[in-house]
Design a protein around this motif. Sequence first.
Motif, mmCIF file in Angstrom:
data_model
loop_
_atom_site.group_PDB
_atom_site.id
_atom_site.type_symbol
_atom_site.label_atom_id
_atom_site.label_comp_id
_atom_site.label_asym_id
_atom_site.label_seq_id
_atom_site.Cartn_x
_atom_site.Cartn_y
_atom_site.Cartn_z
ATOM 1 N N GLY A 221 -3.726 -2.252 -30.200
ATOM 2 C CA GLY A 221 -3.376 -1.655 -28.925
ATOM 3 C C GLY A 221 -3.732 -0.190 -28.870
ATOM 4 N N ARG A 222 -3.371 0.409 -27.744
ATOM 5 C CA ARG A 222 -3.655 1.821 -27.483
ATOM 6 C C ARG A 222 -2.335 2.591 -27.539
ATOM 7 N N ALA B 262 -3.388 -8.113 -22.145
ATOM 8 C CA ALA B 262 -3.763 -7.981 -20.738
ATOM 9 C C ALA B 262 -2.567 -7.608 -19.874
ATOM 10 N N GLY B 263 -1.359 -7.993 -20.318
ATOM 11 C CA GLY B 263 -0.149 -7.680 -19.562
ATOM 12 C C GLY B 263 0.379 -6.282 -19.826
#
Length: 84
Positions: free
Chosen positions: A53-54, A69-70
């Motif tokens: 993730g970021r 995506a969520g």
Amino acid sequence: MENYTAYIWIALMIALFYFMLIRPQKKKEKADRMLRNSLKPGDLIVTIGGFTGRVLNVKDDIITFETGAGKTKLTVKKWAIQSK
């Protein structure tokens, strides 16, 4: 003279143990610590559990990042970050 050879062998074994096991482990720990301390919002990370993730936020030893995506937000400890 024979007593000294025993001491020399022990010293050599300790030196070998240090250079083959302890020193490389300390070097890896230092690199991991530097990686975790250099994290900033926007970096892409992978946790030891395999989540990617970021980074959104970094506070002391807690990192919040979004994944999927969520845009699911997860919070983990810094020690749980494997790579950047």
